[in-house]
Design a protein around this motif. Structure first.
Motif, PDB file in Angstrom:
ATOM      1  N   PHE A  79      12.607  29.832 -30.864  1.00 28.11           N
ATOM      2  CA  PHE A  79      13.008  28.904 -31.913  1.00 28.11           C
ATOM      3  C   PHE A  79      12.231  29.165 -33.200  1.00 28.11           C
ATOM      4  CE2 PHE A  79      13.041  24.641 -33.930  1.00 28.11           C
ATOM      5  CZ  PHE A  79      14.409  24.482 -34.052  1.00 28.11           C
ATOM      6  N   SER A  80      10.927  29.441 -33.066  1.00 27.80           N
ATOM      7  CA  SER A  80      10.109  29.760 -34.241  1.00 27.80           C
ATOM      8  C   SER A  80      10.597  31.035 -34.914  1.00 27.80           C
ATOM      9  CB  SER A  80       8.644  29.919 -33.843  1.00 27.80           C
ATOM     10  OG  SER A  80       8.161  28.740 -33.268  1.00 27.80           O
TER      11      SER A  80
ATOM     12  N   GLY B 180       9.937  27.865 -27.476  1.00 24.19           N
ATOM     13  CA  GLY B 180       9.278  27.615 -28.758  1.00 24.19           C
ATOM     14  C   GLY B 180       9.108  28.883 -29.567  1.00 24.19           C
TER      15      GLY B 180
ATOM     16  N   LEU C 225       8.961  26.131 -21.867  1.00 23.86           N
ATOM     17  CA  LEU C 225       8.849  25.508 -23.190  1.00 23.86           C
ATOM     18  C   LEU C 225       8.170  26.434 -24.184  1.00 23.86           C
ATOM     19  CD1 LEU C 225       7.935  21.833 -22.233  1.00 23.86           C
ATOM     20  CD2 LEU C 225      10.121  22.720 -23.049  1.00 23.86           C
ATOM     21  N   LEU C 226       7.158  27.173 -23.742  1.00 23.06           N
ATOM     22  CA  LEU C 226       6.477  28.121 -24.621  1.00 23.06           C
ATOM     23  C   LEU C 226       7.433  29.234 -25.058  1.00 23.06           C
ATOM     24  CD1 LEU C 226       3.785  28.969 -25.911  1.00 23.06           C
ATOM     25  CD2 LEU C 226       3.338  30.292 -23.848  1.00 23.06           C
TER      26      LEU C 226
END
Length: 84
Positions: free
Chosen positions: A22-23, A19, A15-16
């Motif tokens: 995606f960021s 993320g 997930l990190l």
């Protein structure tokens, strides 16, 4: 460390990582939108015709060289027996 803890850590790491990617994509899209707005405001997004840019040459008509090549190919095919 048991299997449940390892799966928990791998899930958090997944997930990190997603993320972060995606960021970055969001930041890249915002930067591209801002660049578009700046270029549009400065009117740099249009191609302006310049005197130094030559116009595209028109397509040449069938020249005698091209006709000679076609004739040579046709003769070769006829000699081979593929053309009747």
């Amino acid at each position: 460390m048991n299997v449940e803890q390892m799966l928990g850590q791998s899930g958090i790491l997944t997930l990190l990582g997603m993320g972060v990617v995606f960021s970055f994509l969001i930041i890249m899209i915002v930067c591209m939108y801002l660049l578009h707005a700046i270029l549009h405001a400065l009117k740099l997004d249009k191609d302006s015709p310049t005197a130094s840019a030559p116009s595209a040459p028109s397509a040449p008509s069938a020249s005698s060289d091209q006709k000679a090549v076609v004739a040579a190919i046709a003769a070769a095919l006829k000699a081979k027996g593929d053309l009747q």
